[in-house]
Design an enzyme around this catalytic site. Structure first.
Site, PDB file in Angstrom:
ATOM      1  N   HIS A  96       0.859  -1.197   0.000  1.00  0.00           N
ATOM      2  CA  HIS A  96       0.000   0.000   0.000  1.00  0.00           C
ATOM      3  C   HIS A  96       0.890   1.240   0.000  1.00  0.00           C
ATOM      4  O   HIS A  96       1.643   1.442  -0.931  1.00  0.00           O
ATOM      5  CB  HIS A  96      -0.949  -0.083   1.208  1.00  0.00           C
ATOM      6  CG  HIS A  96      -2.050   0.933   1.249  1.00  0.00           C
ATOM      7  ND1 HIS A  96      -2.386   1.730   0.211  1.00  0.00           N
ATOM      8  CD2 HIS A  96      -2.901   1.260   2.259  1.00  0.00           C
ATOM      9  CE1 HIS A  96      -3.403   2.512   0.556  1.00  0.00           C
ATOM     10  NE2 HIS A  96      -3.733   2.253   1.797  1.00  0.00           N
TER      11      HIS A  96
ATOM     12  N   ASP B 281       2.985   5.355  -6.617  1.00  0.00           N
ATOM     13  CA  ASP B 281       4.238   5.226  -5.854  1.00  0.00           C
ATOM     14  C   ASP B 281       5.476   5.147  -6.729  1.00  0.00           C
ATOM     15  O   ASP B 281       6.595   5.166  -6.207  1.00  0.00           O
ATOM     16  CB  ASP B 281       4.161   3.973  -4.967  1.00  0.00           C
ATOM     17  CG  ASP B 281       3.167   4.177  -3.835  1.00  0.00           C
ATOM     18  OD1 ASP B 281       2.211   3.390  -3.736  1.00  0.00           O
ATOM     19  OD2 ASP B 281       3.319   5.166  -3.108  1.00  0.00           O
TER      20      ASP B 281
ATOM     21  N   HIS C 206      -2.310  -2.245  -9.719  1.00  0.00           N
ATOM     22  CA  HIS C 206      -3.287  -1.589  -8.837  1.00  0.00           C
ATOM     23  C   HIS C 206      -4.553  -2.437  -8.818  1.00  0.00           C
ATOM     24  O   HIS C 206      -4.933  -3.012  -9.828  1.00  0.00           O
ATOM     25  CB  HIS C 206      -3.613  -0.177  -9.361  1.00  0.00           C
ATOM     26  CG  HIS C 206      -4.219   0.700  -8.321  1.00  0.00           C
ATOM     27  ND1 HIS C 206      -5.562   0.695  -8.047  1.00  0.00           N
ATOM     28  CD2 HIS C 206      -3.665   1.584  -7.473  1.00  0.00           C
ATOM     29  CE1 HIS C 206      -5.808   1.550  -7.079  1.00  0.00           C
ATOM     30  NE2 HIS C 206      -4.680   2.102  -6.702  1.00  0.00           N
TER      31      HIS C 206
HETATM   32  C1  SDX Z   1      -1.395   2.123  -3.394  1.00  0.00           C
HETATM   33  O1  SDX Z   1      -6.180   0.871  -3.324  1.00  0.00           O
HETATM   34  C2  SDX Z   1      -5.647   2.014  -3.535  1.00  0.00           C
HETATM   35  O2  SDX Z   1      -6.301   2.952  -4.055  1.00  0.00           O
HETATM   36  C3  SDX Z   1      -4.207   2.152  -3.108  1.00  0.00           C
HETATM   37  C4  SDX Z   1      -3.519   3.436  -3.495  1.00  0.00           C
HETATM   38  C5  SDX Z   1      -4.097   4.621  -2.751  1.00  0.00           C
HETATM   39  O3  SDX Z   1      -3.966   5.748  -3.239  1.00  0.00           O
HETATM   40  O4  SDX Z   1      -4.585   4.419  -1.597  1.00  0.00           O
HETATM   41  O5  SDX Z   1      -3.650   3.661  -4.883  1.00  0.00           O
HETATM   42  C6  SDX Z   1      -2.036   3.416  -3.112  1.00  0.00           C
HETATM   43  O6  SDX Z   1      -1.418   1.287  -2.557  1.00  0.00           O
HETATM   44  C7  SDX Z   1      -0.737   1.872  -4.719  1.00  0.00           C
HETATM   45  C8  SDX Z   1      -0.165   0.446  -4.838  1.00  0.00           C
HETATM   46  C9  SDX Z   1       1.238   0.441  -4.216  1.00  0.00           C
HETATM   47  N1  SDX Z   1       1.744  -0.951  -4.120  1.00  0.00           N
HETATM   48  C10 SDX Z   1       2.684  -1.417  -4.980  1.00  0.00           C
HETATM   49  O7  SDX Z   1       3.167  -0.762  -5.887  1.00  0.00           O
HETATM   50  C11 SDX Z   1       3.138  -2.836  -4.697  1.00  0.00           C
HETATM   51  C12 SDX Z   1       3.204  -3.636  -6.009  1.00  0.00           C
HETATM   52  N2  SDX Z   1       1.849  -3.812  -6.506  1.00  0.00           N
HETATM   53  C13 SDX Z   1       1.216  -5.093  -6.266  1.00  0.00           C
HETATM   54  O8  SDX Z   1       1.514  -5.658  -5.014  1.00  0.00           O
HETATM   55  C14 SDX Z   1      -0.257  -5.115  -6.667  1.00  0.00           C
HETATM   56  O9  SDX Z   1      -0.346  -4.587  -7.917  1.00  0.00           O
HETATM   57  C15 SDX Z   1      -1.279  -4.438  -5.778  1.00  0.00           C
HETATM   58  C16 SDX Z   1      -1.208  -4.911  -4.379  1.00  0.00           C
HETATM   59  C17 SDX Z   1      -1.138  -2.958  -5.825  1.00  0.00           C
HETATM   60  C18 SDX Z   1      -2.658  -4.805  -6.330  1.00  0.00           C
HETATM   61  O10 SDX Z   1      -2.713  -6.165  -6.280  1.00  0.00           O
HETATM   62  P1  SDX Z   1      -4.017  -7.014  -6.668  1.00  0.00           P
HETATM   63  O11 SDX Z   1      -5.097  -6.171  -7.211  1.00  0.00           O
HETATM   64  O12 SDX Z   1      -4.348  -7.864  -5.511  1.00  0.00           O
HETATM   65  O13 SDX Z   1      -3.475  -7.820  -7.886  1.00  0.00           O
HETATM   66  P2  SDX Z   1      -2.927  -9.270  -7.775  1.00  0.00           P
HETATM   67  O14 SDX Z   1      -1.844  -9.339  -6.741  1.00  0.00           O
HETATM   68  O15 SDX Z   1      -4.108 -10.177  -7.669  1.00  0.00           O
HETATM   69  O16 SDX Z   1      -2.207  -9.455  -9.200  1.00  0.00           O
HETATM   70  C19 SDX Z   1      -2.968  -9.751 -10.376  1.00  0.00           C
HETATM   71  C20 SDX Z   1      -1.921 -10.270 -11.367  1.00  0.00           C
HETATM   72  C21 SDX Z   1      -1.029 -11.341 -10.745  1.00  0.00           C
HETATM   73  O17 SDX Z   1      -0.570 -12.190 -11.799  1.00  0.00           O
HETATM   74  P3  SDX Z   1      -1.241 -13.690 -11.891  1.00  0.00           P
HETATM   75  O18 SDX Z   1      -1.055 -14.336 -10.546  1.00  0.00           O
HETATM   76  O19 SDX Z   1      -2.693 -13.460 -12.246  1.00  0.00           O
HETATM   77  O20 SDX Z   1      -0.426 -14.347 -13.003  1.00  0.00           O
HETATM   78  O21 SDX Z   1      -1.048  -9.195 -11.723  1.00  0.00           O
HETATM   79  C22 SDX Z   1       0.265  -9.506 -11.283  1.00  0.00           C
HETATM   80  C23 SDX Z   1       0.147 -10.584 -10.236  1.00  0.00           C
HETATM   81  O22 SDX Z   1       1.321 -11.355 -10.171  1.00  0.00           O
HETATM   82  N3  SDX Z   1       0.812  -8.280 -10.657  1.00  0.00           N
HETATM   83  C24 SDX Z   1       2.080  -7.908 -10.734  1.00  0.00           C
HETATM   84  C25 SDX Z   1       2.173  -6.708 -10.019  1.00  0.00           C
HETATM   85  N4  SDX Z   1       0.971  -6.408  -9.515  1.00  0.00           N
HETATM   86  C26 SDX Z   1       0.127  -7.382  -9.913  1.00  0.00           C
HETATM   87  N5  SDX Z   1       3.147  -8.490 -11.338  1.00  0.00           N
HETATM   88  C27 SDX Z   1       4.323  -7.836 -11.224  1.00  0.00           C
HETATM   89  N6  SDX Z   1       4.493  -6.673 -10.566  1.00  0.00           N
HETATM   90  C28 SDX Z   1       3.435  -6.092  -9.937  1.00  0.00           C
HETATM   91  N7  SDX Z   1       3.609  -4.972  -9.268  1.00  0.00           N
END
Ligand code: SDX
Length: 465
Positions: free
Chosen positions: A307, A402, A346
């Site tokens: 997050h 971020d 996201h």
């Molecule tokens: C914020 O919710 C909000 O509005 C949050 C926010 C706010 O203003 O409050 O916008 C702020 O939290 C931004 C996000 C910051 N976090 C990160 O940058 C960490 C990296 N991101 C991931 O951990 C992820 O994208 C999340 C947690 C942000 C979202 O995850 P989801 O929606 O649960 O997606 P998921 O983990 O189910 O992934 C779906 C697919 C997966 O592949 P498969 O298993 O289907 O093959 O997408 C892939 C994931 O592996 N994936 C990524 C990825 N994010 C998702 N692959 C590589 N790198 C990534 N960053």
């Protein structure tokens, strides 16, 4: 090249133009309508897709990559507004008049004075703590009984034993005041009447919301100073919220350009729908717990690397990669290790995060002004190209808020371990606005879980197991 404030506005409006050309303008019908409860929605793990409530505060269009606060496009707010004005908008549902804005800015500045009692409590606890942990502690210490005009004067008329030269009322007055009381008010106590919120103010807690918006910024800056072994600073009378926050955190008067860019960063981070930390604040508030504890819950949720904690991880990751040339090899290894690339992806945005659309060109402008940023910015751009070409089309993975924010903060000389506290400083406005709106028709949050366990187990004493 010496960039001006007009260049910043131009950069934001160019980003708006690009976004609207690429995405079009129709909202997502399933998330914008009148609501007749109960409603049907498809819910995934982690409440994905669940509708928790209705709101007028903010709208995130995940398909298009839009962000709207109270009907205003985020690009317009970044081009023309300030964090104070945007916070007033989120809290009160409309842009303030000139007089209201002036009073609100003075109120926030007045409440950025950290009482000496609080400073000693904070510096003692902060040395080795994680800054977000220290911020949660500092916020929980900011417990504030609802101050009515006159009550403060009553407090000074000898009934309250002042604990130090800031004449901070003791934890409880000799008469056993119910709640511990610390005022974040200017050293020369002045009656708060002249900054009473406008007539159509929100519920009683508006005083606490103002304290929290100002106090969390002051506490965050105090933590940043304490971690460098320096004394806290008090706000300067001629700086706005963003400028004073930067000054109190870095000990250096920011340039007008830095102040403007920080103002835009705070606007961008102020609110974002039902994200984990906003939801956490609302859940705690829905039990009618204390607003300071509810905001403490938001700070706790925001600190996680999935997050708000991602902005620090992004800068560490870019440093680890080292150069644009090293990106392809690094990314290949990350894929092999199934690593999530910090700053990408996201839960809601399946398009480019509009906040990254603004932060990227601002980071480019700052890199153009500071040679030490050139490499990390170039590495970020190269990584964006690599990840988006691999995951953009297939998995709708794009940069999020971020990804570029850390580069912007680094240009201002802010230590990386303070980046997530900046996110919290901005998000307090959104947390307070969402809590206030939800409490108007409160219903304690209580979702359910599907039980997949066994039944009819027979109990056996320990010596028979
Ligand atoms: C914020 O919710 C909000 O509005 C949050 C926010 C706010 O203003 O409050 O916008 C702020 O939290 C931004 C996000 C910051 N976090 C990160 O940058 C960490 C990296 N991101 C991931 O951990 C992820 O994208 C999340 C947690 C942000 C979202 O995850 P989801 O929606 O649960 O997606 P998921 O983990 O189910 O992934 C779906 C697919 C997966 O592949 P498969 O298993 O289907 O093959 O997408 C892939 C994931 O592996 N994936 C990524 C990825 N994010 C998702 N692959 C590589 N790198 C990534 N960053």
């Amino acid at each position: 090249m010496g960039y001006t404030l007009d260049d910043v506005t131009r950069i934001v409006l160019e980003a708006k133009e690009r976004a609207h050309q690429e995405t079009g303008n129709e909202p997502e019908p399933e998330f914008t309508s009148t609501v007749e409860w109960p409603i049907e929605c498809t819910v995934g793990p982690g409440l994905e897709g669940a509708i928790a409530c209705e709101t007028k505060i903010g709208y995130v269009n995940g398909k298009k990559g839009w962000l709207i606060y109270r009907g205003y496009d985020i690009f317009d707010l970044c081009a023309y507004s300030t964090f104070e004005e945007t916070s007033f908008l989120l809290l009160h549902g409309r842009l303030p008049s000139e007089t209201e804005l002036d009073l609100f800015c003075r109120t926030l500045r007045r409440r950025m004075f950290i009482p000496k009692t609080q400073r000693s409590l904070l510096s003692f606890a902060v040395e080795e703590r994680n800054p977000m942990d220290a911020l949660r502690l500092g916020t929980n210490l900011m417990r504030q009984k609802q101050i009515r005009p006159g009550a403060l004067n009553a407090g000074i008329t000898g009934e309250t034993v002042a604990s130090d030269e800031d004449s901070i009322p003791m934890e409880t007055k000799p008469t056993g005041w119910k709640k511990p009381v610390y005022e974040f008010l200017e050293r020369l106590f002045r009656p708060v009447q002249d900054v009473e919120p406008s007539a159509d103010a929100m519920p009683d807690d508006v005083e606490s919301f103002y304290n929290l918006i100002a106090g969390v910024a002051a506490v965050s800056a105090t933590i940043g100073r304490a971690r460098q072994g320096r004394m806290p600073l008090e706000p300067l009378p001629d700086l706005g919220f963003a400028g004073n926050y930067l000054y109190m955190l870095t000990g250096r008067r920011p340039s007008p350009l830095e102040e403007r860019v920080m103002d835009i960063c705070l606007i961008l981070h102020a609110d974002h729908g039902m994200n984990a930390s906003t939801f956490a604040s609302m859940v705690v508030a829905s039990t009618l717990s204390d607003i300071y504890l509810a905001i403490g819950a938001g700070i706790s949720a925001l600190s996680g690397p999935l997050h708000g904690g991602a902005n620090v991880e992004v800068v560490n990751m870019l440093e680890e990669i080292g150069s644009p040339e090293a990106v392809p090899k690094w990314y290949k290894m990350a894929v092999a290790e199934k690593r999530k690339v910090m700053g990408f992806g996201h839960r809601v945005y399946k398009a480019y995060d509009p906040r990254a659309r603004i932060l990227a060109p601002l980071a480019e402008m700052l890199a153009d002004e500071s040679p030490e940023l050139v490499s990390i910015y170039a590495t970020a751009r190269a990584l964006e190209t690599e990840v988006v070409s691999a995951l953009g089309e297939e998995k709708k993975i794009f940069p999020n808020v971020d990804f570029y924010s850390g580069i912007v903060y680094r240009s201002m000389g802010i230590p990386a371990d303070m980046y997530t506290t900046i996110f919290a400083v901005a998000r307090v406005s959104g947390w307070c606005a969402r809590v206030a709106e939800y409490l108007e028709h409160n219903r304690i949050f209580r979702p359910r879980a599907i039980y997949t366990g066994t039944f009819d187990e027979q109990y056996k004493p320990a010596d028979e197991r």
